[in-house]
Design an enzyme around this catalytic site. Sequence first.
Site, PDB file in Angstrom:
ATOM      1  N   ASP A  51      -8.510   5.090   4.208  1.00 12.38           N
ATOM      2  CA  ASP A  51      -8.102   4.008   3.322  1.00 12.38           C
ATOM      3  C   ASP A  51      -9.281   3.130   2.920  1.00 12.38           C
ATOM      4  OD1 ASP A  51      -5.759   2.660   2.017  1.00 12.38           O
ATOM      5  OD2 ASP A  51      -6.515   0.966   3.183  1.00 12.38           O
TER       6      ASP A  51
ATOM      7  N   GLU B  40      -2.533  -4.541  -3.616  1.00 15.31           N
ATOM      8  CA  GLU B  40      -2.819  -5.451  -4.722  1.00 15.31           C
ATOM      9  C   GLU B  40      -2.642  -4.754  -6.071  1.00 15.31           C
ATOM     10  OE1 GLU B  40      -5.324  -6.591  -1.123  1.00 15.31           O
ATOM     11  OE2 GLU B  40      -4.792  -4.741  -2.137  1.00 15.31           O
TER      12      GLU B  40
ATOM     13  N   ASN C  39       0.848  -1.179   0.000  1.00 19.13           N
ATOM     14  CA  ASN C  39       0.000   0.000   0.000  1.00 19.13           C
ATOM     15  C   ASN C  39       0.894   1.243   0.000  1.00 19.13           C
ATOM     16  OD1 ASN C  39      -1.651   2.219   1.143  1.00 19.13           O
ATOM     17  ND2 ASN C  39      -3.222   0.636   1.223  1.00 19.13           N
TER      18      ASN C  39
ATOM     19  N   CYS D  88     -10.288  -5.118  -0.698  1.00 16.60           N
ATOM     20  CA  CYS D  88     -11.475  -4.266  -0.789  1.00 16.60           C
ATOM     21  C   CYS D  88     -12.124  -4.497  -2.161  1.00 16.60           C
ATOM     22  CB  CYS D  88     -11.060  -2.799  -0.631  1.00 16.60           C
ATOM     23  SG  CYS D  88     -10.040  -2.207  -2.005  1.00 16.60           S
TER      24      CYS D  88
ATOM     25  N   CYS E 268      -9.727  -3.734  -5.209  1.00 15.55           N
ATOM     26  CA  CYS E 268      -8.736  -4.772  -5.488  1.00 15.55           C
ATOM     27  C   CYS E 268      -9.389  -6.093  -5.887  1.00 15.55           C
ATOM     28  CB  CYS E 268      -7.816  -4.929  -4.292  1.00 15.55           C
ATOM     29  SG  CYS E 268      -6.932  -3.380  -3.943  1.00 15.55           S
TER      30      CYS E 268
ATOM     31  N   HIS F 207      -3.371   0.793  -3.711  1.00 11.51           N
ATOM     32  CA  HIS F 207      -3.478  -0.276  -2.727  1.00 11.51           C
ATOM     33  C   HIS F 207      -2.412  -1.329  -3.027  1.00 11.51           C
ATOM     34  CE1 HIS F 207      -7.923   0.508  -1.430  1.00 11.51           C
ATOM     35  NE2 HIS F 207      -7.248   1.635  -1.606  1.00 11.51           N
TER      36      HIS F 207
END
Length: 144
Positions: free
Chosen positions: A140, A52, A39, A77, A80, A50
């Site tokens: 976030d 990913e 991140n 999330c 991602c 992020h």
Amino acid sequence: MDKFMKAAILEAKKSLSEGGIPIGAVLVLDDRIIGRGHNKRVQENDPVMHAEIDCLRNAGRIGRYGSCTLYSTLMPCYLCAGAAVQFGIRKVVVGESKNFAGARDFMVSHGIEVVDLCLTECISMMESFIKGNHDLWNEDIGSL
């Protein structure tokens, strides 16, 4: 714990050491890491960086992702998870979902196998971060 989750945890710790949010990810193909990331929302002032997404960017264009496994220290999330669905990733292994439930059901509904390892190390790392950085964490995850 396998070597791929260990690599994702190292990425999370790298983010934390840089003043960022401790989430890390690696992309694995044919039993080797082809991309890694963490991140970088804080570090790069980029709302979509992020772990990913950083990992996928670092892997580069590989054509087909169906044989890849995405490892992340935290349940992805929707952003991602959407990337995993979009690129046809068939398996996502996560360190934990206690601190953030994420988009597990979304991924499963799109045919992705989701494995939650419920790792104490990942849980405690995120718990500690959230306690000390509540506003940043809420930013976030889009909860401000």
